[in-house]
Each structure stands twice: as structure tokens, then as C-alpha cells.
Design a protein around this motif. Structure first.
Motif, PDB file in Angstrom:
ATOM      1  N   HIS A 143       0.847  -1.199   0.000  1.00  0.00           N
ATOM      2  CA  HIS A 143       0.000   0.000   0.000  1.00  0.00           C
ATOM      3  C   HIS A 143       0.878   1.243   0.000  1.00  0.00           C
ATOM      4  CE1 HIS A 143       0.739   0.685   4.311  1.00  0.00           C
ATOM      5  NE2 HIS A 143       0.443  -0.593   4.520  1.00  0.00           N
ATOM      6  N   GLY A 144       0.241   2.393  -0.180  1.00  0.00           N
ATOM      7  CA  GLY A 144       0.987   3.624  -0.411  1.00  0.00           C
ATOM      8  C   GLY A 144       1.757   4.145   0.781  1.00  0.00           C
ATOM      9  N   SER A 145       1.487   3.687   1.993  1.00  0.00           N
ATOM     10  CA  SER A 145       2.227   4.144   3.166  1.00  0.00           C
ATOM     11  C   SER A 145       3.431   3.276   3.477  1.00  0.00           C
ATOM     12  CB  SER A 145       1.297   4.201   4.391  1.00  0.00           C
ATOM     13  OG  SER A 145       0.388   5.263   4.272  1.00  0.00           O
ATOM     14  N   MET A 146       3.721   2.312   2.627  1.00  0.00           N
ATOM     15  CA  MET A 146       4.953   1.541   2.744  1.00  0.00           C
ATOM     16  C   MET A 146       6.024   2.206   1.892  1.00  0.00           C
ATOM     17  SD  MET A 146       3.187  -2.212   2.400  1.00  0.00           S
ATOM     18  CE  MET A 146       4.728  -3.008   1.977  1.00  0.00           C
ATOM     19  N   SER A 147       7.272   2.053   2.264  1.00  0.00           N
ATOM     20  CA  SER A 147       8.356   2.662   1.497  1.00  0.00           C
ATOM     21  C   SER A 147       8.451   2.024   0.117  1.00  0.00           C
ATOM     22  CB  SER A 147       9.683   2.494   2.237  1.00  0.00           C
ATOM     23  OG  SER A 147      10.065   1.131   2.284  1.00  0.00           O
ATOM     24  N   ARG A 148       9.011   2.785  -0.818  1.00  0.00           N
ATOM     25  CA  ARG A 148       9.142   2.283  -2.185  1.00  0.00           C
ATOM     26  C   ARG A 148       9.979   1.005  -2.221  1.00  0.00           C
ATOM     27  NH1 ARG A 148      12.638   3.042  -6.646  1.00  0.00           N
ATOM     28  NH2 ARG A 148      11.547   2.958  -8.649  1.00  0.00           N
ATOM     29  N   ARG A 149      11.014   0.945  -1.421  1.00  0.00           N
ATOM     30  CA  ARG A 149      11.862  -0.247  -1.378  1.00  0.00           C
ATOM     31  C   ARG A 149      11.057  -1.468  -0.934  1.00  0.00           C
ATOM     32  NH1 ARG A 149      14.084  -2.419   2.973  1.00  0.00           N
ATOM     33  NH2 ARG A 149      13.534  -0.575   4.182  1.00  0.00           N
ATOM     34  N   THR A 150      10.199  -1.303   0.061  1.00  0.00           N
ATOM     35  CA  THR A 150       9.396  -2.414   0.557  1.00  0.00           C
ATOM     36  C   THR A 150       8.358  -2.848  -0.475  1.00  0.00           C
ATOM     37  OG1 THR A 150       9.677  -1.518   2.794  1.00  0.00           O
ATOM     38  CG2 THR A 150       7.991  -3.208   2.495  1.00  0.00           C
ATOM     39  N   VAL A 182      -1.631  -8.749  -0.561  1.00  0.00           N
ATOM     40  CA  VAL A 182      -2.816  -7.982  -0.177  1.00  0.00           C
ATOM     41  C   VAL A 182      -2.503  -6.520  -0.449  1.00  0.00           C
ATOM     42  CG1 VAL A 182      -4.467  -7.477   1.654  1.00  0.00           C
ATOM     43  CG2 VAL A 182      -3.282  -9.676   1.618  1.00  0.00           C
ATOM     44  N   ALA A 183      -3.369  -5.838  -1.212  1.00  0.00           N
ATOM     45  CA  ALA A 183      -3.017  -4.512  -1.700  1.00  0.00           C
ATOM     46  C   ALA A 183      -4.212  -3.584  -1.755  1.00  0.00           C
ATOM     47  CB  ALA A 183      -2.394  -4.617  -3.100  1.00  0.00           C
ATOM     48  N   THR A 184      -3.910  -2.289  -1.830  1.00  0.00           N
ATOM     49  CA  THR A 184      -4.908  -1.266  -2.134  1.00  0.00           C
ATOM     50  C   THR A 184      -4.708  -0.846  -3.590  1.00  0.00           C
ATOM     51  OG1 THR A 184      -3.400   0.460  -1.358  1.00  0.00           O
ATOM     52  CG2 THR A 184      -4.965  -0.432   0.240  1.00  0.00           C
ATOM     53  N   ALA A 185      -5.076   0.390  -3.917  1.00  0.00           N
ATOM     54  CA  ALA A 185      -4.940   0.887  -5.287  1.00  0.00           C
ATOM     55  C   ALA A 185      -3.487   1.026  -5.721  1.00  0.00           C
ATOM     56  CB  ALA A 185      -5.649   2.240  -5.417  1.00  0.00           C
ATOM     57  N   SER A 186      -2.536   0.904  -4.801  1.00  0.00           N
ATOM     58  CA  SER A 186      -1.126   1.026  -5.161  1.00  0.00           C
ATOM     59  C   SER A 186      -0.689  -0.053  -6.136  1.00  0.00           C
ATOM     60  CB  SER A 186      -0.255   0.954  -3.894  1.00  0.00           C
ATOM     61  OG  SER A 186      -0.437  -0.290  -3.235  1.00  0.00           O
ATOM     62  N   LEU A 187      -1.402  -1.167  -6.210  1.00  0.00           N
ATOM     63  CA  LEU A 187      -1.062  -2.263  -7.118  1.00  0.00           C
ATOM     64  C   LEU A 187      -2.086  -2.378  -8.243  1.00  0.00           C
ATOM     65  CD1 LEU A 187       1.318  -4.263  -7.019  1.00  0.00           C
ATOM     66  CD2 LEU A 187      -0.229  -5.953  -6.039  1.00  0.00           C
ATOM     67  N   GLU A 188      -2.868  -1.313  -8.425  1.00  0.00           N
ATOM     68  CA  GLU A 188      -3.998  -1.377  -9.344  1.00  0.00           C
ATOM     69  C   GLU A 188      -3.619  -1.094 -10.787  1.00  0.00           C
ATOM     70  OE1 GLU A 188      -7.729   1.587  -9.813  1.00  0.00           O
ATOM     71  OE2 GLU A 188      -7.539   0.635  -7.852  1.00  0.00           O
ATOM     72  N   LEU A 189      -2.703  -0.141 -11.017  1.00  0.00           N
ATOM     73  CA  LEU A 189      -2.437   0.352 -12.368  1.00  0.00           C
ATOM     74  C   LEU A 189      -0.951   0.285 -12.706  1.00  0.00           C
ATOM     75  CD1 LEU A 189      -4.638   3.577 -12.298  1.00  0.00           C
ATOM     76  CD2 LEU A 189      -5.194   1.440 -13.424  1.00  0.00           C
ATOM     77  N   GLY A 190      -0.657  -0.050 -13.956  1.00  0.00           N
ATOM     78  CA  GLY A 190       0.662   0.161 -14.529  1.00  0.00           C
ATOM     79  C   GLY A 190       1.807  -0.607 -13.906  1.00  0.00           C
ATOM     80  N   ILE A 191       1.551  -1.706 -13.247  1.00  0.00           N
ATOM     81  CA  ILE A 191       2.612  -2.484 -12.601  1.00  0.00           C
ATOM     82  C   ILE A 191       2.561  -3.912 -13.127  1.00  0.00           C
ATOM     83  CG2 ILE A 191       3.505  -3.369 -10.412  1.00  0.00           C
ATOM     84  CD1 ILE A 191       2.373  -0.936  -9.038  1.00  0.00           C
ATOM     85  N   ASP A 192       3.713  -4.423 -13.531  1.00  0.00           N
ATOM     86  CA  ASP A 192       3.793  -5.809 -13.982  1.00  0.00           C
ATOM     87  C   ASP A 192       3.880  -6.707 -12.759  1.00  0.00           C
ATOM     88  OD1 ASP A 192       4.196  -8.190 -15.251  1.00  0.00           O
ATOM     89  OD2 ASP A 192       6.279  -7.786 -15.813  1.00  0.00           O
ATOM     90  N   VAL A 193       2.835  -7.481 -12.534  1.00  0.00           N
ATOM     91  CA  VAL A 193       2.782  -8.324 -11.338  1.00  0.00           C
ATOM     92  C   VAL A 193       2.901  -9.797 -11.679  1.00  0.00           C
ATOM     93  CG1 VAL A 193       1.518  -6.695  -9.902  1.00  0.00           C
ATOM     94  CG2 VAL A 193       0.265  -8.200 -11.438  1.00  0.00           C
TER      95      VAL A 193
END
Length: 440
Positions: free
Chosen positions: A104-111, A128-139
Motif C-alpha cells: 500500500h501507499g504508506s509503505m516505502s518504495r523499497r518495501t 494484499v493490496a490497495t490501489a497502489s497495485l492497481e495500475l501500470g505495474i507488472d505483477v
């Protein structure tokens, strides 16, 4: 310029935004946004109410655990960061240590990057994620998306379910788990609207003065000198400012050149305005103001969480949570337990708590609002069900077929709408839309 998206409506407006007001209209290649997708809704055996009970939460998490174990890679989406930490911790207790990561967005970018890499590599089966994993990321090769609670926008649900099924010939698969009766109605309406090809309507703010001021300072600071006429012409080339009146533009320039009056005198003057020659130049600190003051996301009081003794920032917590914390308190962040060592100005220094039982932090004001398109879908569903009453059996069969719900979920949904209709004494048709427009 090439724009690519599957969830924009109307596409002509997006094309105009892409090229601006000074270029010809772009070529639009519309292959359609509708795609075959496997969407369904599941509920626990107990009847849903206004809030989810502990037993219902346990049943939902047990079902998610079984789904994770029967699939290769799974993303579990929730609507808030607090819920990410809670669900990730609960799933780890069921699946095993180091088998669940949070994002989620309150975790550091490294994490966050570490969580993404572990999911893509197959080191963990679920995130487990919020909108931080919703767009533009290769998962990677995700084959299932679970959504706890209902999404508040059609585009959000489409994008989240679309994280799965990226392999050639694969089918995106999403399962929604409503937590309350209202969640159930909203989830069913969203599934029905998506299967019918509906999308949220894009609204682009016009002539926003705060963004205009930011961009004027940034443009002049980056060029070193620019005439007022040139800057006005540049601004008018943007789609969002194509109709900007000259007098409103001049008001912004005067504000940036003269500043504002405070108890300590005039301040926030970022530009020097040579009115004789009509030339703008940046004042001292204009570049720094443009870099640090850009954007329209409101400031929130957050404390950096710093791991000791490494000194690495692992994320952020809300200011109120940090102030209320005491030395020795243990809390979750990134699905890891941290023990508070001390709280400083805008920093919380912590150490690894080695898996000790934690509390869950909170963040203020993060729940998303519901879009007009989804509100309309909810109203349409309520009206369609109410029109088939009092035949509950026929209405439940229609809901199960239209909204891809289980028979039990369809029965509960119809019963809830029937109760609502009886309590109101009218057929609920457009209340949701009216409320949405009022608060908008």
C-alpha cells in the motif's frame, strides 16, 4: 503521442486531452473495452448485516485461503491501508510465515518493490493490496483476484480484476466478497454494469486556478525568462485551459508576482513581473517552490517509520497514531511487527519485534467515494428487483443470472431490497444518484 487505456469514457474527450487544444484531433483506434471476464460474488454462510461479524470475517478469510492454495498467484484487493495490514496478518496465520506480503501507499518504495518482486518470482503466492497495485505495474502471472468489500468505481473493479489473466488466451478471474448487505447490493450492481459494458464517465476539471499557478511558476522557473503573452499562449494550448479567460490568467499572475498579505507581511511572491516589457522572471526560491509544492493531493500529517539501527525508512503512519503511540508499543506495517523505540518530530523510530502480537495502525480519511456511474447502477438494480416483487423466488433467480451471484447471495439481496421498499413505502429508484450529485 500514443495513449492506451481500457477504462476511459468518452474516448474522444481523452483524445483531446492527450493532444491539447492547438493540434488536430488525434486518430482514435477503438477496439472496444469489453473483454471476456470471469466475475462472481461469494458470501459466507451466515446472513449479512450492517457490519461483518468476527465469524463472517473468519469464514471469508478461510475461503480466500482455500482459493490462494488452489491457484498459482493471487492478489487480494481491499479499500483501505488499515485493512491491508489486518487481512495480510490474518492470511499469514492461515497460510504460513513469509507466504503473504502487503502492498500500500504508506509503505516505502523499497518495501513495495520487494513485495512485487517476490510475487512475480513465485516466492509468495498472495499479496494484499490497495490501489497502489492497481495500475501500470507488472505483477507476473496472476491467475486470481479477490476483492474484499465492493469497489467504489466501475473502472477500479475492471482494472483490479484485469491484473489477472495476462497470459495469452488466459481469462481474467475475479471473486468479490461483500462484507455487508449494502456491499452486496453495490457489488452485484457493479458486476451487472461491467458485464453490460458500462464505464465511469471521465470528468476533466476546467481552468483550475491552483494547478495554473503551480505550472506558471514551474514554467518560468525552468526557462529563466518568459513574456506574459507567450506564457498565456502556452497555457491556452492545454485542453484543460483552452477556454481560460485572460482576466483570470492576469489575476493569477498578479498573485504570483505580488504575493499575499499575512500578519508577517507579504509572502508567496514567486515571480518578478516586469510590467513595462511584459516579462516574467523567477524570484529566489521559485524553482524549489515548484518542485516541493506541485500537485493537488492534500497534505496529510504523516510520520516516517525508521528502522533502527539500519536507519531505513520502512513506511509512514498517520500523525495521530504516532502521537498516541508509546515506547514499547508493537504495530503492523508491511505485514511485519515493529516495536516503538521513540517518537520524534515527524519520525517514529522502531525495531523489529520478531513477530510479537501487534496492533493495526490507522490512517485518516482514506475511504474512496462512489462514482456516479456505479450509483446509477445501484439504483437501476434496486428498481429492477423492486419491479419483480413480491415474487421473491423469481427476483432471486433473475439476480443470480444477471449479477453472477450465488443463490444464497441473490436471496439475501432480494430480501434486503424488499425490506427497504417496505420500510420506505416507495420503490427505491434514484435516491443513490441524487445523493451522489448532491455531495459532488
Amino acid at each position: 503521442r500514443i495513449g492506451l487505456s481500457a477504462t476511459q469514457k468518452p474516448i474522444e474527450r481523452v483524445g483531446a486531452l492527450l493532444v491539447g487544444a492547438a493540434r488536430p484531433a488525434p486518430t482514435i483506434v477503438d477496439t472496444g473495452h469489453r473483454r471476456a471476464v470471469d466475475l462472481s460474488i461469494e458470501i459466507p454462510d451466515d446472513q449479512l448485516g450492517p457490519v461483518a461479524t468476527h465469524e463472517q470475517w473468519a469464514a471469508i478469510l478461510d475461503r480466500v485461503t482455500a482459493l490462494v492454495q488452489s491457484h498459482r498467484e493471487t492478489i487480494v484487493f481491499v479499500n483501505t491501508r488499515r485493512l491491508v495490514e489486518r487481512v495480510a496478518h490474518a492470511l499469514e496465520e492461515r497460510i504460513g510465515a513469509d507466504k503473504v506480503v502487503a502492498h500500500h501507499g504508506s509503505m516505502s518504495r523499497r518495501t513495495r518493490l520487494d513485495a512485487e518482486e517476490r510475487l512475480k518470482s513465485g516466492a509468495v503466492p498472495v499479496v494484499v493490496a490497495t490501489a497502489s497495485l492497481e495500475l501500470g505495474i507488472d505483477v507476473g502471472a496472476v491467475d486470481l483476484v479477490c476483492h474484499l468489500g465492493s469497489a467504489r468505481a466501475l473502472a477500479t473493479l475492471i482494472q483490479r480484476v484485469g491484473r489477472s489473466g495476462h497470459a495469452r488466451g488466459a481469462l481474467p478471474k475475479g471473486i468479490l466478497f461483500p462484507l455487508t448487505r449494502d456491499d452486496l447490493v453495490q457489488a452485484a450492481a457493479a458486476v451487472r454494469a461491467i458485464l453490460a459494458g458500462e464505464l465511469d464517465l471521465l470528468r476533466i476539471p476546467q481552468n483550475a486556478r491552483d494547478i495554473l499557478a503551480q505550472q506558471c511558476v514551474a514554467t518560468v522557473a525552468s526557462t529563466g525568462e518568459m513574456s506574459v503573452e507567450t506564457l498565456y499562449g502556452l497555457v491556452r494550448r492545454s485542453y484543460a485551459y483552452a477556454t481560460l479567460p485572460r482576466e483570470r490568467f492576469d489575476e493569477i499572475i498578479d498573485l504570483l508576482a505580488e504575493g499575499i498579505t499575512t500578519r508577517r507581511g507579504r509572502r508567496s511572491a514567486h515571480l518578478h513581473f516586469d510590467r513595462v516589457n511584459g516579462v516574467l522572471r523567477p524570484r529566489r526560491g521559485a524553482r524549489l517552490a515548484a518542485i516541493t509544492g506541485g500537485g493537488a493531493i492534500p497534505d496529510t500529517g504523516q510520520y516516517d517509520v525508521v528502522e533502527e539501527p539500519a536507519g531505513l525508512v520502512v513506511g509512514k503512519v498517520d500523525e495521530d497514531f504516532a502521537v498516541e503511540s508509546m515506547r514499547g508499543d508493537i504495530f503492523l506495517l508491511g505485514n511485519r511487527s515493529w516495536r516503538v523505540r521513540r517518537v520524534e518530530a515527524a519520525r517514529m523510530r522502531v525495531e523489529d519485534a520478531q513477530g510479537a502480537p501487534p496492533t493495526v495502525p490507522f490512517w485518516m480519511g482514506e475511504a474512496p467515494g462512489r462514482t456516479l456511474a456505479l450509483s446509477t447502477a445501484v439504483s437501476d438494480l434496486r428498481a429492477a428487483v423492486a419491479a419483480q416483487l413480491p415474487d421473491l423466488t423469481r427476483a432471486a433467480a433473475w439476480v443470480a443470472a444477471e449479477c453472477h451471484t450465488s443463490p444464497d447471495a441473490a436471496t439475501q439481496l432480494v430480501a434486503y431490497i424488499a425490506e427497504t421498499q417496505a420500510a420506505l413505502g416507495v420503490v427505491p429508484t434514484q435516491q443513490c444518484v441524487v445523493a451522489e450529485r448532491f455531495f459532488d
